[in-house]
Design an enzyme around this catalytic site. Structure first.
Site, PDB file in Angstrom:
ATOM      1  N   ASN A   5       0.766  -1.123  -0.348  1.00 18.69           N
ATOM      2  CA  ASN A   5       0.020  -0.724   0.040  1.00 18.69           C
ATOM      3  C   ASN A   5       1.017   1.499  -0.110  1.00 18.69           C
ATOM      4  O   ASN A   5       1.430   1.478   0.716  1.00 18.69           O
ATOM      5  CB  ASN A   5      -0.689  -0.027   0.886  1.00 18.69           C
ATOM      6  N   LYS A   7      -0.175   4.444  -0.453  1.00 20.80           N
ATOM      7  CA  LYS A   7      -0.569   5.780  -0.254  1.00 20.80           C
ATOM      8  C   LYS A   7      -0.464   7.086  -0.960  1.00 20.80           C
ATOM      9  O   LYS A   7      -0.674   6.299  -1.947  1.00 20.80           O
ATOM     10  CB  LYS A   7       0.150   5.550   1.190  1.00 20.80           C
ATOM     11  N   HIS A  92      -9.508   1.276   4.959  1.00 21.88           N
ATOM     12  CA  HIS A  92      -8.512   1.841   5.905  1.00 21.88           C
ATOM     13  C   HIS A  92      -8.624   2.616   6.640  1.00 21.88           C
ATOM     14  O   HIS A  92      -8.862   3.500   6.579  1.00 21.88           O
ATOM     15  CB  HIS A  92      -7.321   2.267   4.537  1.00 21.88           C
ATOM     16  N   GLU A  94      -6.739   4.943   7.921  1.00 21.16           N
ATOM     17  CA  GLU A  94      -6.714   6.464   6.861  1.00 21.16           C
ATOM     18  C   GLU A  94      -7.870   7.313   5.998  1.00 21.16           C
ATOM     19  O   GLU A  94      -8.688   8.442   6.546  1.00 21.16           O
ATOM     20  CB  GLU A  94      -5.575   6.672   6.336  1.00 21.16           C
ATOM     21  N   GLU A 160      -5.566  -4.404  11.030  1.00 23.70           N
ATOM     22  CA  GLU A 160      -4.092  -3.126  10.921  1.00 23.70           C
ATOM     23  C   GLU A 160      -4.840  -2.269  11.915  1.00 23.70           C
ATOM     24  O   GLU A 160      -5.228  -1.526  12.246  1.00 23.70           O
ATOM     25  CB  GLU A 160      -4.185  -2.557   9.811  1.00 23.70           C
ATOM     26  N   GLY A 166       2.703   2.704  10.524  1.00 19.19           N
ATOM     27  CA  GLY A 166       3.644   3.537  10.922  1.00 19.19           C
ATOM     28  C   GLY A 166       4.368   3.856  11.469  1.00 19.19           C
ATOM     29  O   GLY A 166       5.032   5.187  11.992  1.00 19.19           O
ATOM     30  N   SER A 204       3.410  -1.317  10.294  1.00 17.34           N
ATOM     31  CA  SER A 204       4.912  -1.426  10.697  1.00 17.34           C
ATOM     32  C   SER A 204       5.795  -2.704  10.503  1.00 17.34           C
ATOM     33  O   SER A 204       6.167  -3.882  11.093  1.00 17.34           O
ATOM     34  CB  SER A 204       5.364  -1.057  12.308  1.00 17.34           C
TER      35      SER A 204
HETATM   36  P1  PGA Z   1       3.280   1.187   7.204  1.00 17.81           P
HETATM   37  O1  PGA Z   1       1.737   0.781   6.702  1.00 17.81           O
HETATM   38  O2  PGA Z   1       3.447  -0.544   7.214  1.00 17.81           O
HETATM   39  O3  PGA Z   1       3.989   1.776   7.112  1.00 17.81           O
HETATM   40  O4  PGA Z   1       2.457   0.582   9.035  1.00 17.81           O
HETATM   41  C1  PGA Z   1       0.472  -0.407   7.163  1.00 17.81           C
HETATM   42  C2  PGA Z   1      -1.175   0.498   6.202  1.00 17.81           C
HETATM   43  O5  PGA Z   1      -1.300   1.359   6.547  1.00 17.81           O
HETATM   44  O6  PGA Z   1      -1.157  -0.660   5.419  1.00 17.81           O
END
Ligand code: PGA
Length: 247
Positions: A5, A7, A92, A94, A160, A166, A204
């Site tokens: 992903n 983003k 997601h 976000e 998640e 992140g 992460s």
């Molecule tokens: P990350 O993001 O691996 O940077 O923690 C995962 C995600 O939001 O899908």
């Protein structure tokens, strides 16, 4: 199944070096896992199926609208099917937080995808909910959208935890495993066709910790954000997944 992903990251330059780095590092084993990349939609055209180094990669988008028509700025599920996209990420955290998407809207998206393109539904608790010990209640509520739905065999959930995204923090692998089992049970009991979904872990994931997650029985792969932006690191994660024998 390992999904990148990206983003809202990337440039034309980054994409071409990513292709090269990924192609150099990835092991072409006999039974390849499903590997997918969800770039920002505007770059989708660069992901040509003709590109030899990428022929084993599926393409998807990070989000789409369930309707066509007067919806300025949107990209619809019909369009992604027209462009032969393989999967769509929905829900997601976000999208839920920044764009205020609620379960009703996410359910509409899921219904519009069902039986047409693989849906990857993201769910996860935030830090406060985790501290309060209500993770399972939160996940169950987010999973309400499958209640009574006849789900496609490809339907996939990505667990998640919001606090792990992140942050460099992750739950313990054994705790992830238990939650994945819980998610499979909830979807199986509540979907009309008692589907047991694939469940990916996201938050992460790196080439350093991936193995500890992939070894767990109910972890069917990963949704990778930050570490997927580098083609060679992402290929290393794919290689680790390909090398695990859970039999
Ligand atoms: P990350 O993001 O691996 O940077 O923690 C995962 C995600 O939001 O899908």
């Amino acid at each position: 199944m390992i999904i990148a992903n990206w983003k809202c990251n990337g440039t034309k330059k980054m994409i071409f070096s990513w292709f090269e780095d990924y192609g150099k590092e990835v092991n072409f084993v006999d039974v390849l896992p499903i590997v997918g990349v969800a770039p920002p939609s505007i770059y989708f055209g660069y992901f040509s199926r003709e590109n030899a180094s990428l022929k084993f990669i599926e393409w998807g988008l990070q989000d789409a609208d369930h309707l066509d028509g007067p919806r300025t700025g949107a990209i619809s599920v019909d369009m992604l099917i027209d462009m032969e996209c393989d999967f769509l990420i929905i829900g997601h955290s976000e999208r839920r937080e920044i764009f205020k998407e609620d379960n009703d809207l996410i359910k509409e998206k899921l219904k519009s995808l069902n039986n047409r393109v693989t849906a990857i539904l993201c769910i996860g608790e935030n830090k406060e909910e985790n501290n309060k010990g209500i993770t399972r209640d939160v996940l169950k509520e987010q999973l309400d959208i499958v209640n009574g739905l006849e789900l496609d065999q490809s339907f996939t959930v990505a667990y998640e935890p919001v606090w792990a995204i992140g942050s460099g923090l992750t739950p313990e692998p054994k705790d992830i495993n238990e939650i994945h089992k819980f998610i499979k049970d909830v979807v199986q009991s509540n979907s009309a066709n008692n589907l047991v979904p694939k469940v990916l872990y996201g938050g992460s994931v790196t080439d350093k910790n991936a193995e500890s997650f992939f070894k767990e029985e109910f972890v069917d792969g990963a949704l990778v954000g930050g570490a997927s932006l580098d083609g060679s690191t992402f290929a290393k994660i794919v290689n680790i997944f390909s090398g695990i024998d859970k039999k």
